[in-house]
Design an enzyme around this catalytic site. Structure first.
Site, PDB file in Angstrom:
ATOM      1  N   HIS A 136       5.782  70.791 -28.041  1.00  0.00           N
ATOM      2  CA  HIS A 136       5.209  71.925 -28.770  1.00  0.00           C
ATOM      3  C   HIS A 136       4.213  71.422 -29.818  1.00  0.00           C
ATOM      4  O   HIS A 136       3.072  71.886 -29.878  1.00  0.00           O
ATOM      5  CB  HIS A 136       6.308  72.760 -29.426  1.00  0.00           C
ATOM      6  CG  HIS A 136       5.789  73.771 -30.404  1.00  0.00           C
ATOM      7  ND1 HIS A 136       5.073  74.876 -30.009  1.00  0.00           N
ATOM      8  CD2 HIS A 136       5.854  73.824 -31.753  1.00  0.00           C
ATOM      9  CE1 HIS A 136       4.726  75.574 -31.085  1.00  0.00           C
ATOM     10  NE2 HIS A 136       5.178  74.959 -32.165  1.00  0.00           N
ATOM     11  N   ASP A 178     -29.672  71.775 -26.963  1.00  0.00           N
ATOM     12  CA  ASP A 178     -28.390  71.245 -26.472  1.00  0.00           C
ATOM     13  C   ASP A 178     -27.903  70.230 -27.482  1.00  0.00           C
ATOM     14  O   ASP A 178     -28.518  70.081 -28.542  1.00  0.00           O
ATOM     15  CB  ASP A 178     -28.546  70.600 -25.079  1.00  0.00           C
ATOM     16  CG  ASP A 178     -27.245  70.664 -24.280  1.00  0.00           C
ATOM     17  OD1 ASP A 178     -26.169  70.489 -24.898  1.00  0.00           O
ATOM     18  OD2 ASP A 178     -27.276  70.894 -23.072  1.00  0.00           O
ATOM     19  N   SER A 220     -11.613  61.242 -25.887  1.00  0.00           N
ATOM     20  CA  SER A 220     -12.359  62.502 -25.828  1.00  0.00           C
ATOM     21  C   SER A 220     -12.871  62.896 -27.205  1.00  0.00           C
ATOM     22  O   SER A 220     -14.054  63.226 -27.378  1.00  0.00           O
ATOM     23  CB  SER A 220     -11.439  63.594 -25.265  1.00  0.00           C
ATOM     24  OG  SER A 220     -11.941  64.860 -25.536  1.00  0.00           O
ATOM     25  N   GLU A 262      -6.039  64.110 -40.055  1.00  0.00           N
ATOM     26  CA  GLU A 262      -5.892  64.999 -38.898  1.00  0.00           C
ATOM     27  C   GLU A 262      -5.617  66.442 -39.337  1.00  0.00           C
ATOM     28  O   GLU A 262      -6.096  67.396 -38.732  1.00  0.00           O
ATOM     29  CB  GLU A 262      -4.763  64.482 -37.995  1.00  0.00           C
ATOM     30  CG  GLU A 262      -4.321  65.419 -36.887  1.00  0.00           C
ATOM     31  CD  GLU A 262      -5.327  65.536 -35.761  1.00  0.00           C
ATOM     32  OE1 GLU A 262      -6.235  64.688 -35.683  1.00  0.00           O
ATOM     33  OE2 GLU A 262      -5.210  66.487 -34.961  1.00  0.00           O
ATOM     34  N   HIS A 308       2.176  60.783 -48.954  1.00  0.00           N
ATOM     35  CA  HIS A 308       3.042  61.886 -49.376  1.00  0.00           C
ATOM     36  C   HIS A 308       3.911  62.377 -48.223  1.00  0.00           C
ATOM     37  O   HIS A 308       4.811  63.174 -48.427  1.00  0.00           O
ATOM     38  CB  HIS A 308       2.249  63.038 -50.029  1.00  0.00           C
ATOM     39  CG  HIS A 308       1.364  63.806 -49.112  1.00  0.00           C
ATOM     40  ND1 HIS A 308       0.212  64.405 -49.517  1.00  0.00           N
ATOM     41  CD2 HIS A 308       1.471  64.090 -47.800  1.00  0.00           C
ATOM     42  CE1 HIS A 308      -0.356  65.018 -48.507  1.00  0.00           C
ATOM     43  NE2 HIS A 308       0.393  64.846 -47.460  1.00  0.00           N
ATOM     44  N   LYS A 339     -12.361  77.008 -52.410  1.00  0.00           N
ATOM     45  CA  LYS A 339     -12.745  77.714 -51.182  1.00  0.00           C
ATOM     46  C   LYS A 339     -12.110  79.095 -51.135  1.00  0.00           C
ATOM     47  O   LYS A 339     -12.769  80.089 -50.811  1.00  0.00           O
ATOM     48  CB  LYS A 339     -12.329  76.903 -49.953  1.00  0.00           C
ATOM     49  CG  LYS A 339     -13.272  75.769 -49.654  1.00  0.00           C
ATOM     50  CD  LYS A 339     -12.957  75.153 -48.313  1.00  0.00           C
ATOM     51  CE  LYS A 339     -13.967  74.086 -47.955  1.00  0.00           C
ATOM     52  NZ  LYS A 339     -15.278  74.638 -47.598  1.00  0.00           N
ATOM     53  N   ARG A 394      15.224  69.878 -39.876  1.00  0.00           N
ATOM     54  CA  ARG A 394      14.332  70.042 -38.735  1.00  0.00           C
ATOM     55  C   ARG A 394      14.916  69.347 -37.516  1.00  0.00           C
ATOM     56  O   ARG A 394      15.747  68.468 -37.632  1.00  0.00           O
ATOM     57  CB  ARG A 394      12.989  69.356 -39.007  1.00  0.00           C
ATOM     58  CG  ARG A 394      12.145  69.970 -40.014  1.00  0.00           C
ATOM     59  CD  ARG A 394      11.002  69.022 -40.376  1.00  0.00           C
ATOM     60  NE  ARG A 394       9.991  68.969 -39.336  1.00  0.00           N
ATOM     61  CZ  ARG A 394       8.873  68.240 -39.435  1.00  0.00           C
ATOM     62  NH1 ARG A 394       8.646  67.526 -40.504  1.00  0.00           N
ATOM     63  NH2 ARG A 394       7.987  68.234 -38.462  1.00  0.00           N
TER      64      ARG A 394
END
Lengths: 617, 223
Positions: free
Chosen positions: A79, A108, A173, A259, A306, A335, A454
């Site tokens: 998942h 392009d 990729s 990430e 962290h 933001k 978890r």
């Protein structure tokens, strides 16, 4: 590549066919590759969703009996891996592909065939990692794959091999695409498209590409070590040999935290396109939005530990990483407020896209606040590895990334397909998602603080988790229904949606000046830009399309178009086969391993040479 | 903003925003990414330095009871200094190869002008010196294995062979790239308009050299 420099003056030898399976397999058009990314990633999103639903089914009652512990481990690992690497990242990539060239006024990307290669590698990587289900050997070490728990000693099956190799393939990729988009944005902007005139989505895409090229090599090396440990007997994660038990964690999170911003910044970019349009006002504080994006990305490299407060790094390291983490709250808060000020005093049109964008502001803020909570090491010790953390990152990734991506899909669907998605079905989708999402994840704050860990597949009736889990599961079922509305809307609007026209939302940026769907060459005349909102300001030389005007072909206009080619697909396929060979090492089947590895490598090099030595256009 | 018309005159193909060829921008991004790759490998080597529980060690003698028998320090600095020199010289040859391609159209009169202006010669020399470096590495790896250090022996072996092996793989890819350029040069001759394809190969080649300087200093020279 060698011969492209000597491209002959345009001779229309072949014209790309625009229909049929073959045209999709050989396409190098960034818009079609974007569409391929979008559909593929949505399918993976559904697969990851099914995995989540089974998890919720298992946890709905105490001592659930739907799946075994082993299967449960596979489910939560896949998942997470699926949603991160096969859904949210490629959904963002779909928008990078479709939008970046349009938004900067280009025809392009810089390397169209490399772009096709990125897509095929993503597809094959996704299929590779999911093929593990067929052997009932899906990855089961968590999306973070902590070594030494994922070394041969503790996890001897094929599961982790599929995961390690799959992530390596997907990394190729992402890296190839990142080099492509950096070059495109630096080097292919239309005249007058200065950096500080670029649409905010392109800015966020630009920043994310730098995160990708700097963060992915680190996980590549961490995975190489793990691969070598598993296949060749090296000792990188072998504690008895003196290895550092934290090596993996450090390398993983130096990648893993950037990430997180790779996942959220594209959604921030999409929302920054949607909100000004539906508020009828320019984005509030454009330069600060750019700088805060950069600051988030920069600080994002200094907060990785962290994730590791619980390992006992000592007070100094804990304090430093706690403080840098708190600092990230500042540009992020900027933001949030800028989006609110964008809407402030505007004439807000509450379309489905706008609702999803506003939902991002609200839900991401909740996730952001709980994030600031575990930036404090003492608080984090109470929350880490509990459902509180699960609640936190689902608020930022579902409430943030996915809400932003849904906003982007409703907003750009008419540009991609030429037809609008149904607002009625969209409202069903939005409200059910909004309710289901909060029902699923809000109770997890409480079950987490009540002590529910978890990654457990069962809990006892007397532990006080039952009610929270029941609510979460009902929320998850509502999300499933919401997703059905979305899928139906997405599929049905393709043919039956209302015809959109070139600028259905009265949006300000360049991509809305050309027909929907755009012709393969994008811009008949490359626009000259002199403001951030060319279609609102009517400044610069931007030719706005008039509905009903005939759309000329590239040949009629004399615009050279890249040839369709299947070579990037072959290169990607052989590369995947080369990685597949490593799986046979695990089974000690050396003949097969050598056949796949050397056959794959030879095929890859041959297709690569054939690709590079044939002219682009 | 670059003037697009000027860019066309300069480069003879599609104008770009910066006036630079796309491939040149991309190779710099690629090199940035590679820095993180080697930084991860080198950091791991340094973190694991001195943590091996058994010999052989890079700079120290390993004596019983840590090792079964006395094992000499494994790194052979004189030999590696020679191979480092060879690799650095290959960068010089690469510079000459690029200059030769950029000036391919200029008339050459004296013998020295002809030698210096031969892109084929200098591409060949670069590839040859690169291959020589790889030969040294093969020799080094084999002798280490004979002395009892493999990639499985200890943390030093794992991190040393992986780091230098990754570098060696990069050199190998570079040699293949250079040989490809040489083949193109022999087939149709590289002209000044092709300089960019040599330029990007050169940037990659110099980068791989610079990485070796870091590895040679941190792994071999510093005790």
């Amino acid at each position: 590549m060698a011969t492209t420099a000597a491209a002959p003056p345009y001779v229309a030898t072949r014209e790309a066919s625009n229909t049929g399976l073959w045209s999709w397999i050989t396409t190098v058009d960034h818009k079609r590759i974007g569409a391929l990314y979008l559909v593929t990633a949505l399918i993976f999103f559904l697969i990851g969703g099914i995995e989540a639903e089974i998890i919720r089914l298992q946890l709905m009652q105490p001592n659930g009996t739907v799946v075994s512990a082993y299967t449960y481990n596979e489910l939560f690992t896949m998942h997470g891996t699926t949603m991160i690497f096969l859904a949210v990242m490629p959904l963002s990539a779909a928008f990078f592909n479709f939008l970046v060239p349009l938004q900067i006024g280009a025809r392009d990307v810089a390397f169209p065939r490399l772009n096709a290669f990125s897509y095929w590698v993503f597809l094959f990587g996704g299929l590779f990692i999911n093929a593990s289900w067929l052997l009932h050997a899906a990855p089961d070490g968590g999306w973070f794959g902590y070594a030494p728990l994922t070394t041969m000693q503790f996890n001897p099956g094929l599961n982790i091999d599929f995961w390690v190799l799959g992530i390596q393939i997907l990394g190729v990729s992402s890296l190839a695409a990142a080099f492509n988009f950096i070059t495109t944005i630096i080097n292919m902007r239309a005249p007058g498209m200065q950096l500080m005139r670029m649409p905010m989505f392109t800015w966020m895409a630009f920043i994310v590409q730098f995160l990708l090229i700097l963060a992915f090599p680190v996980i590549t090396i961490a995975l190489v070590f793990l691969q070598f440990d598993r296949f060749f007997g090296t000792q990188f994660y072998e504690l008895a040999a003196g290895a550092d038990p934290l090596l993996w964690q450090h390398l993983f999170w130096i990648f893993g935290h950037p990430e997180v911003y790779i996942l959220i910044l594209p959604a921030f970019g999409l929302v920054s396109e949607v909100l000004p349009t539906f508020s009828g006002k320019p984005l509030f504080g454009y330069p600060v939005m750019v700088y805060s994006g950069m600051l988030i990305a920069f600080l994002g490299f200094g907060v990785w530990a962290h994730h590791m407060f619980a390992v006992g790094m000592g007070p100094i390291a804990d304090s430093v990483f706690g403080v840098t983490t708190l600092l990230i709250g500042i540009p992020t808060g900027v933001k949030i407020f800028n989006w609110i000020f964008t809407m402030w005093g505007g004439n807000v049109r509450f379309t489905v896209a706008a609702k999803f964008a506003i939902a991002l502001i609200a839900l991401f803020t909740i996730g952001g606040i709980s994030g600031v909570m575990h930036a404090s090491p003492p608080a984090d010790l109470q929350q880490t590895d509990s459902y509180f953390v699960v609640a936190h990152f689902h608020y930022v990734l579902f409430g943030g990334s996915m809400m932003g991506i849904f906003a982007g899909i409703y907003y750009y669907y008419p540009k991609i397909t030429g037809r609008l998605m149904s607002e009625k079905l969209g409202n069903w989708h939005f409200w059910l998602t909004f309710i289901g999402m909060n029902l699923t994840f809000f109770p997890m704050h409480f079950s987490g603080l009540a002590g529910m860990p978890r990654r457990i597949y069962r809990y006892d009736a007397g532990q006080g988790f039952t009610t929270y889990n029941e609510i979460s599961s009902w929320g998850a079922y509502i999300l499933a229904v919401a997703t059905l509305f979305f899928v139906w809307n997405f599929v049905r609007s393709r043919k039956r949606g209302a015809v959109a026209g070139h600028n259905p939302w009265n949006a300000p940026s360049l991509e809305w000046s050309i027909p929907s769907p755009p012709p393969d060459y994008n811009y008949a005349v490359i626009p000259t830009v002199s403001s951030r909102y060319p279609l609102w300001d009517h400044k610069g030389a931007v030719v706005e399309f008039h509905e009903g005007e005939p759309i000329k072909t590239a040949r009629e206009l004399g615009i050279p178009m890249p040839f369709p080619t299947i070579k990037p697909l072959f290169t990607a396929l052989f590369m995947t086969l080369m990685f597949t060979g490593l799986l046979f090492i695990h089974k000690n089947n050396w003949p097969m391993a050598y056949t796949f590895m050397f056959g794959g490598a030879a095929g890859m090099v041959a297709s690569l040479y054939s690709w590079l030595l044939s002219p682009l256009e | 903003m670059a003037n697009p018309a000027a860019a066309i005159e300069h480069h003879g193909h599609t104008p770009t925003t910066t006036g630079l060829d796309h491939r040149k921008v991309a190779i710099w991004a690629f090199i940035g990414s590679e820095c993180m790759l080697f930084a991860s490998l080198i950091s791991t080597y340094l973190i694991y330095k001195g943590r091996s529980v058994t010999g052989p060690f890079p700079h120290e003698v390993c004596s019983p009871p840590v090792c079964d028998h006395v094992m000499k320090p494994i790194l052979n600095i004189p030999v590696t200094s020679v191979s480092t020199f060879v690799l650095l010289m290959s960068s010089l040859a690469m510079v000459l190869a690029l200059a030769a391609v950029e000036n391919a159209d200029k008339p050459k009169h004296s013998l020295s002008e002809k030698i210096l202006g031969s892109s084929k010669l200098w591409l060949f020399m670069t590839a040859l010196l690169g291959t020589t470096f790889l030969g040294f590495q093969a020799f080094e790896f084999t002798s280490f294995v004979h002395e009892g250090l493999t990639i499985r022996t200890n943390l030093f072996g794992s991190s040393f062979f992986t780091l230098t092996g990754f570098h060696g793989a990069h050199v190998t890819a570079g040699v293949l790239w250079l040989v490809t350029l040489l083949a193109i040069d022999i087939r149709r001759g590289l002209k000044p308009k092709d300089a960019v394809i040599v330029d990007i190969a050169a940037l990659y080649w110099h980068f791989v050299d610079v990485v070796w300087i870091a590895i040679f200093t941190l792994v071999y020279l510093i005790h």
